[in-house]
Design a protein around this motif. Structure first.
Motif, short mmCIF file in Angstrom:
data_model
loop_
_atom_site.label_atom_id
_atom_site.label_comp_id
_atom_site.label_asym_id
_atom_site.label_seq_id
_atom_site.Cartn_x
_atom_site.Cartn_y
_atom_site.Cartn_z
N GLN A 200 0.81 -1.31 -0.13
CA GLN A 200 0.01 0.29 -0.07
C GLN A 200 0.93 1.12 -0.15
O GLN A 200 0.26 2.49 0.00
N ILE A 201 2.30 1.19 -0.12
CA ILE A 201 3.22 1.95 -0.02
C ILE A 201 2.81 3.55 0.72
O ILE A 201 3.01 4.64 0.38
N PRO A 202 2.38 3.43 2.11
CA PRO A 202 1.93 4.66 2.68
C PRO A 202 3.04 5.41 3.34
O PRO A 202 2.89 6.63 3.26
N HIS A 203 4.25 5.02 3.47
CA HIS A 203 5.29 5.76 3.51
C HIS A 203 5.81 6.60 2.39
O HIS A 203 6.10 7.80 2.53
N LYS A 205 3.74 7.33 0.29
CA LYS A 205 2.49 8.35 -0.14
C LYS A 205 2.72 9.53 0.84
O LYS A 205 2.58 10.62 0.33
N LEU A 206 2.92 9.38 2.02
CA LEU A 206 3.51 10.32 3.02
C LEU A 206 4.59 11.47 2.34
O LEU A 206 4.69 12.61 2.56
N PHE A 207 5.41 10.78 1.98
CA PHE A 207 6.67 11.74 1.38
C PHE A 207 6.12 12.28 0.07
O PHE A 207 6.40 13.61 0.01
N TRP A 208 5.35 11.76 -0.69
CA TRP A 208 4.76 12.45 -1.68
C TRP A 208 3.75 13.71 -1.41
O TRP A 208 3.56 14.80 -1.97
N LEU A 209 2.99 13.34 -0.20
CA LEU A 209 2.11 14.25 0.33
C LEU A 209 2.88 15.79 0.79
O LEU A 209 2.51 16.77 0.45
N HIS A 210 3.70 15.36 1.59
CA HIS A 210 4.66 16.53 2.21
C HIS A 210 5.56 17.20 1.10
O HIS A 210 5.64 18.37 1.08
N VAL A 211 6.12 16.49 0.01
CA VAL A 211 7.16 17.04 -0.65
C VAL A 211 6.55 17.67 -2.08
O VAL A 211 6.85 18.71 -2.40
N ASN A 213 3.01 17.58 -2.63
CA ASN A 213 1.77 17.95 -2.10
C ASN A 213 0.93 17.28 -3.15
O ASN A 213 -0.38 17.92 -3.58
N LYS A 214 1.12 16.10 -3.05
CA LYS A 214 0.07 15.09 -3.97
C LYS A 214 -0.39 14.03 -3.23
O LYS A 214 0.69 13.37 -2.24
N LYS A 215 -1.39 13.37 -3.00
CA LYS A 215 -2.07 12.47 -2.28
C LYS A 215 -1.61 11.21 -2.59
O LYS A 215 -1.38 10.19 -1.98
N ARG A 216 -1.25 10.94 -4.09
CA ARG A 216 -1.08 9.65 -4.67
C ARG A 216 0.15 9.77 -5.52
O ARG A 216 0.17 10.58 -6.62
N PRO A 217 1.18 9.06 -5.42
CA PRO A 217 2.42 9.00 -6.21
C PRO A 217 1.83 8.35 -7.47
O PRO A 217 0.91 7.39 -7.46
N SER A 218 2.56 8.66 -8.63
CA SER A 218 2.14 7.90 -9.89
C SER A 218 3.08 6.69 -10.10
O SER A 218 2.86 5.83 -10.93
N MET A 219 3.98 6.63 -9.16
CA MET A 219 4.92 5.34 -9.39
C MET A 219 4.31 4.00 -8.92
O MET A 219 3.42 4.00 -8.14
N ILE A 220 4.86 2.92 -9.15
CA ILE A 220 4.28 1.59 -8.90
C ILE A 220 5.72 0.99 -8.49
O ILE A 220 6.72 0.94 -9.10
N PRO A 221 5.80 0.31 -7.00
CA PRO A 221 6.72 -0.44 -6.53
C PRO A 221 7.18 -1.74 -7.53
O PRO A 221 6.14 -2.48 -7.92
#
Length: 298
Positions: A200-203, A205-211, A213-221
């Protein structure tokens, strides 16, 4: 020479007014209590107790003797109990809960400080419940709890950063970070192979949100490895990047096995706490855990 056990026995008989109750309190036989009181009477030269139908009654000299020794005897017993507690604390098995992702950097630092530790892996809320229900002695958490029955002390801060394999050429990324071209930065990051310890990549997502300002990164692990430190070990031997706690990456970066790609000022730090139930017998251990984790996180 006077035997301190005589005075300890005297104190118990004086308090309980009964040889049998004193024997139970001291975990010795009643004849042993009688013998020790007789020896103390012979030593001081006065009768200390008069027998009654139900127990014994202190004489006037016993009352005087009690007033003279009670404070000093209490101090000696407190010292003795303190030494026992320290010995107990140094040798007992303690249980510590921690996130499995912080075990290598924080949990392992405690191994050299204590002889017996039972570690268990859980996340913050479950760790709190286990400590609060006295099923765990201590927990290392990244969330603050406010309850009457637990004690919580901050030991430091950790932060999420982006790291990568040494095989990656990060010059373009660092140039874009320098000029704050976030669109180009995100595009470069999306083109990389990503590692994560959670599907679920919460960590991340949190980085993308703070840095960004996006709720969902477009990358896929590309790879999901459920232990952050094991994930870092694999990254060091392959090619890829990940968002990880800086405390986990530190030793690998110092050994030049991975590289720091981005420590963003927009990403806030996270406080680390030691959590314990209120238990005087564990206070010394609690302090030692705090000191060691503060050293590691300094």
């Amino acid at each position: 020479m006077v035997n301190l056990e005589w005075y300890r026995t005297f104190k118990s008989v004086y308090k309980n007014g009964n040889f049998s109750l004193a024997a139970k309190e001291l975990f010795i036989s009643q004849p042993a209590v009688s013998q020790q009181i007789s020896m103390l009477e012979a030593h001081v030269g006065y009768k200390l107790f008069n027998r009654k139908s139900k127990g014994v009654e202190p004489t006037e000299y016993a009352k005087l003797l009690n007033n003279l020794i009670i404070e000093a005897l209490d101090r000696l017993e407190n010292v003795e109990n303190g030494f026992r507690a320290k010995a107990f604390n140094a040798n007992r098995l303690i249980s510590i809960g921690i996130s499995k992702h912080l075990m290598r950097s924080l949990g392992s630092a405690l191994v050299s400080k204590f002889d017996f530790i039972d570690f268990s892996f859980h996340e913050n809320d479950m760790l709190f419940e286990l400590v609060d229900s006295k099923k765990l002695d201590f927990a290392i958490v990244t969330k603050q709890y406010d309850t009457f029955d637990t004690i919580q002390k901050k030991v430091g801060e950790i932060k999420q950063v982006i790291v990568g394999s040494n095989t990656i050429d990060a010059s373009e990324l660092k140039s874009n970070i320098k000029i704050k071209d976030f669109s180009a930065i995100e595009h470069w990051l999306n083109d990389q192979k990503w590692f994560s310890h959670n599907a679920q990549i919460p960590h991340i997502k949190l980085f993308w949100l703070h840095v960004f300002n996006k709720k969902r990164p477009s990358m896929i692990p590309n790879y999901i490895i459920p232990s952050e430190y094991e994930m870092l070990e694999i990254i060091s031997k392959n090619t890829g990047i990940a968002v990880v706690w800086d405390c986990n990456a530190r030793s690998l970066m110092e050994e030049n096995r991975i590289q720091l790609l981005w420590n963003s000022k927009q990403m806030p730090s996270t406080e680390v706490f030691v959590l314990s139930g209120k238990n005087d017998n564990l206070s010394t251990i609690f302090e030692n855990i705090q000191l060691e984790l503060k050293r590691v996180l300094a």
